[in-house]
Design a protein around this motif. Structure first.
Motif, PDB file in Angstrom:
ATOM      1  N   MET A   1      15.656   4.661  11.701  1.00 28.27           N
ATOM      2  CA  MET A   1      16.414   3.950  12.845  1.00 28.27           C
ATOM      3  C   MET A   1      15.903   2.778  13.064  1.00 28.27           C
ATOM      4  O   MET A   1      16.485   1.698  13.516  1.00 28.27           O
ATOM      5  CB  MET A   1      15.986   4.954  14.114  1.00 28.27           C
ATOM      6  N   ASN A   2      14.577   2.345  12.815  1.00 26.29           N
ATOM      7  CA  ASN A   2      14.081   1.128  13.216  1.00 26.29           C
ATOM      8  C   ASN A   2      14.926   0.203  12.250  1.00 26.29           C
ATOM      9  O   ASN A   2      15.106  -1.182  12.634  1.00 26.29           O
ATOM     10  CB  ASN A   2      12.746   1.030  12.715  1.00 26.29           C
ATOM     11  N   LYS A   3      15.034   0.253  10.895  1.00 25.17           N
ATOM     12  CA  LYS A   3      16.004  -0.575  10.237  1.00 25.17           C
ATOM     13  C   LYS A   3      17.323  -0.900  10.717  1.00 25.17           C
ATOM     14  O   LYS A   3      17.768  -2.059  10.670  1.00 25.17           O
ATOM     15  CB  LYS A   3      15.760  -0.194   8.546  1.00 25.17           C
ATOM     16  N   PHE A   4      17.990   0.043  11.277  1.00 21.82           N
ATOM     17  CA  PHE A   4      19.220  -0.063  11.629  1.00 21.82           C
ATOM     18  C   PHE A   4      19.433  -0.910  12.760  1.00 21.82           C
ATOM     19  O   PHE A   4      20.010  -1.932  13.094  1.00 21.82           O
ATOM     20  CB  PHE A   4      19.777   1.339  12.205  1.00 21.82           C
ATOM     21  N   LEU A   5      18.159  -0.601  13.839  1.00 21.47           N
ATOM     22  CA  LEU A   5      18.277  -1.695  14.983  1.00 21.47           C
ATOM     23  C   LEU A   5      17.874  -3.107  14.740  1.00 21.47           C
ATOM     24  O   LEU A   5      18.406  -3.870  15.348  1.00 21.47           O
ATOM     25  CB  LEU A   5      17.081  -0.942  16.039  1.00 21.47           C
ATOM     26  N   LEU A   6      16.999  -3.090  13.687  1.00 20.83           N
ATOM     27  CA  LEU A   6      16.451  -4.470  13.434  1.00 20.83           C
ATOM     28  C   LEU A   6      17.675  -5.317  12.786  1.00 20.83           C
ATOM     29  O   LEU A   6      18.086  -6.294  12.939  1.00 20.83           O
ATOM     30  CB  LEU A   6      15.324  -4.606  12.296  1.00 20.83           C
ATOM     31  N   ALA A   7      18.197  -4.474  11.721  1.00 23.73           N
ATOM     32  CA  ALA A   7      19.542  -4.962  11.051  1.00 23.73           C
ATOM     33  C   ALA A   7      20.738  -5.450  12.200  1.00 23.73           C
ATOM     34  O   ALA A   7      21.459  -6.551  12.259  1.00 23.73           O
ATOM     35  CB  ALA A   7      20.322  -4.100  10.190  1.00 23.73           C
ATOM     36  N   VAL A   8      21.181  -4.596  13.361  1.00 22.91           N
ATOM     37  CA  VAL A   8      21.938  -4.860  14.209  1.00 22.91           C
ATOM     38  C   VAL A   8      21.531  -6.059  15.002  1.00 22.91           C
ATOM     39  O   VAL A   8      22.340  -7.164  15.418  1.00 22.91           O
ATOM     40  CB  VAL A   8      22.427  -3.817  15.090  1.00 22.91           C
ATOM     41  N   HIS A   9      20.157  -6.026  15.265  1.00 25.52           N
ATOM     42  CA  HIS A   9      19.730  -7.261  16.406  1.00 25.52           C
ATOM     43  C   HIS A   9      19.627  -8.570  15.431  1.00 25.52           C
ATOM     44  O   HIS A   9      20.342  -9.692  16.004  1.00 25.52           O
ATOM     45  CB  HIS A   9      18.089  -6.797  16.620  1.00 25.52           C
ATOM     46  N   VAL A  10      19.523  -8.758  14.079  1.00 19.84           N
ATOM     47  CA  VAL A  10      19.503  -9.979  13.356  1.00 19.84           C
ATOM     48  C   VAL A  10      20.997 -10.155  13.176  1.00 19.84           C
ATOM     49  O   VAL A  10      21.302 -11.417  13.261  1.00 19.84           O
ATOM     50  CB  VAL A  10      18.965  -9.720  11.965  1.00 19.84           C
ATOM     51  N   LEU A  11      21.705  -9.420  12.611  1.00 20.95           N
ATOM     52  CA  LEU A  11      23.160  -9.492  12.647  1.00 20.95           C
ATOM     53  C   LEU A  11      23.935 -10.061  14.055  1.00 20.95           C
ATOM     54  O   LEU A  11      24.704 -11.105  14.085  1.00 20.95           O
ATOM     55  CB  LEU A  11      24.186  -8.313  12.227  1.00 20.95           C
ATOM     56  N   VAL A  66      19.454  -7.276  23.933  1.00 26.56           N
ATOM     57  CA  VAL A  66      19.568  -5.541  24.020  1.00 26.56           C
ATOM     58  C   VAL A  66      19.046  -4.919  22.663  1.00 26.56           C
ATOM     59  O   VAL A  66      18.021  -4.049  22.743  1.00 26.56           O
ATOM     60  CB  VAL A  66      20.877  -5.249  24.358  1.00 26.56           C
ATOM     61  N   PHE A  67      19.494  -5.344  21.717  1.00 23.81           N
ATOM     62  CA  PHE A  67      19.033  -4.630  20.411  1.00 23.81           C
ATOM     63  C   PHE A  67      17.610  -5.136  20.019  1.00 23.81           C
ATOM     64  O   PHE A  67      16.885  -4.311  19.498  1.00 23.81           O
ATOM     65  CB  PHE A  67      19.894  -4.976  19.288  1.00 23.81           C
ATOM     66  N   GLY A  68      17.335  -6.240  20.339  1.00 23.28           N
ATOM     67  CA  GLY A  68      15.703  -6.896  20.024  1.00 23.28           C
ATOM     68  C   GLY A  68      14.993  -6.032  20.916  1.00 23.28           C
ATOM     69  O   GLY A  68      13.931  -5.601  20.509  1.00 23.28           O
ATOM     70  N   LEU A  69      15.008  -5.448  22.163  1.00 28.44           N
ATOM     71  CA  LEU A  69      14.141  -4.879  23.168  1.00 28.44           C
ATOM     72  C   LEU A  69      14.244  -3.414  22.413  1.00 28.44           C
ATOM     73  O   LEU A  69      13.084  -2.757  22.395  1.00 28.44           O
ATOM     74  CB  LEU A  69      14.642  -4.793  24.549  1.00 28.44           C
ATOM     75  N   ALA A  70      15.363  -3.056  22.052  1.00 32.65           N
ATOM     76  CA  ALA A  70      15.484  -1.436  21.477  1.00 32.65           C
ATOM     77  C   ALA A  70      14.591  -1.285  20.063  1.00 32.65           C
ATOM     78  O   ALA A  70      13.603  -0.359  19.967  1.00 32.65           O
ATOM     79  CB  ALA A  70      16.776  -1.027  21.161  1.00 32.65           C
ATOM     80  N   MET A 144       9.965 -14.960  15.472  1.00 37.42           N
ATOM     81  CA  MET A 144      10.386 -13.761  15.080  1.00 37.42           C
ATOM     82  C   MET A 144      10.103 -13.615  13.647  1.00 37.42           C
ATOM     83  O   MET A 144       9.833 -12.404  13.000  1.00 37.42           O
ATOM     84  CB  MET A 144      12.003 -13.562  15.142  1.00 37.42           C
ATOM     85  N   ILE A 145      10.075 -14.618  12.822  1.00 40.36           N
ATOM     86  CA  ILE A 145       9.672 -14.447  11.230  1.00 40.36           C
ATOM     87  C   ILE A 145       8.143 -14.644  11.233  1.00 40.36           C
ATOM     88  O   ILE A 145       7.484 -13.756  10.385  1.00 40.36           O
ATOM     89  CB  ILE A 145      10.383 -15.700  10.633  1.00 40.36           C
ATOM     90  N   VAL A 146       7.448 -15.533  11.962  1.00 42.28           N
ATOM     91  CA  VAL A 146       6.060 -15.569  11.501  1.00 42.28           C
ATOM     92  C   VAL A 146       5.294 -14.476  12.368  1.00 42.28           C
ATOM     93  O   VAL A 146       4.164 -13.734  11.754  1.00 42.28           O
ATOM     94  CB  VAL A 146       5.492 -16.982  12.140  1.00 42.28           C
ATOM     95  N   ARG A 147       5.519 -14.010  13.678  1.00 41.79           N
ATOM     96  CA  ARG A 147       4.941 -12.869  14.390  1.00 41.79           C
ATOM     97  C   ARG A 147       3.607 -12.988  14.097  1.00 41.79           C
ATOM     98  O   ARG A 147       2.877 -12.168  13.618  1.00 41.79           O
ATOM     99  CB  ARG A 147       5.186 -11.454  13.922  1.00 41.79           C
ATOM    100  N   PRO A 148       2.798 -13.901  14.878  1.00 42.81           N
ATOM    101  CA  PRO A 148       1.380 -14.266  15.160  1.00 42.81           C
ATOM    102  C   PRO A 148       0.765 -12.690  15.508  1.00 42.81           C
ATOM    103  O   PRO A 148       1.198 -12.124  16.128  1.00 42.81           O
ATOM    104  CB  PRO A 148       1.126 -14.924  16.183  1.00 42.81           C
ATOM    105  N   GLY A 149      -0.169 -12.464  14.593  1.00 46.94           N
ATOM    106  CA  GLY A 149      -1.155 -11.391  14.710  1.00 46.94           C
ATOM    107  C   GLY A 149      -0.671 -10.044  14.010  1.00 46.94           C
ATOM    108  O   GLY A 149      -0.932  -9.024  14.008  1.00 46.94           O
TER     109      GLY A 149
END
Length: 154
Positions: A1-11, A66-70, A144-149
């Motif tokens: 589910m994480n991959k789906f949410l991330l894919a929809v967020h990025v798209l 919305v998808f980013g928060l999810a 979003m790409i670097v995500r410090p920490g």
């Protein structure tokens, strides 16, 4: 589910924010051309098209946070500093778009098609607000790409 949410967020980010960024950046020079020749109906049609793209895709852009928060919730990173900063910058970018860019595009498009009384300074201010909007989104993208920490090793 994480991959789906991330894919929809990025798209959603690519499909919604990309067109707004490009169309909003094209609007000030197009407005200057329309002001230079008020009888050029093609120039005012271009302004109307760019303005419509910005309005429609700004509405579609709601899907990005919305998808980013999810996604963040499912990954358990809602409390991470990089995400909180990204959310604040996203809210600021939405404010710049909704409160500074879209109303000024509307005013410039109306004045160009009506009587051509808008001044060039208005197009420069709009360009500045658009640049700020683009800078905010670029910063969010980098975060979003670097995500410090992050534990991904990036």
């Amino acid at each position: 589910m994480n991959k789906f949410l991330l894919a929809v967020h990025v798209l959603a980010a690519i499909v919604a924010v990309g067109p707004v960024t490009v169309a909003a950046s094209m609007f000030p020079p197009a407005a200057r051309r329309a002001l230079a020749d008020p009888v050029d109906t093609r120039a005012t049609a271009v302004l109307d098209t760019l303005r419509r793209i910005c309005r429609v895709y700004a509405g579609l852009g709601i899907a990005v946070p919305v998808f980013g928060l999810a996604t963040a919730s499912s990954l358990g990173v809602l409390g991470d500093a990089w995400l909180i900063v990204s959310m604040a910058l996203t809210a600021l970018a939405a404010g710049v778009l909704g409160l500074l860019i879209l109303p000024r595009q509307e005013a410039l498009a109306s004045s160009c098609s009506a009587d051509g009384t808008a001044d060039l300074a208005a197009t420069r201010r709009l360009g500045m607000y658009t640049g700020l909007f683009n800078l905010l989104w670029a910063t969010v993208t980098v975060l979003m790409i670097v995500r410090p920490g992050s534990t991904t090793g990036v």
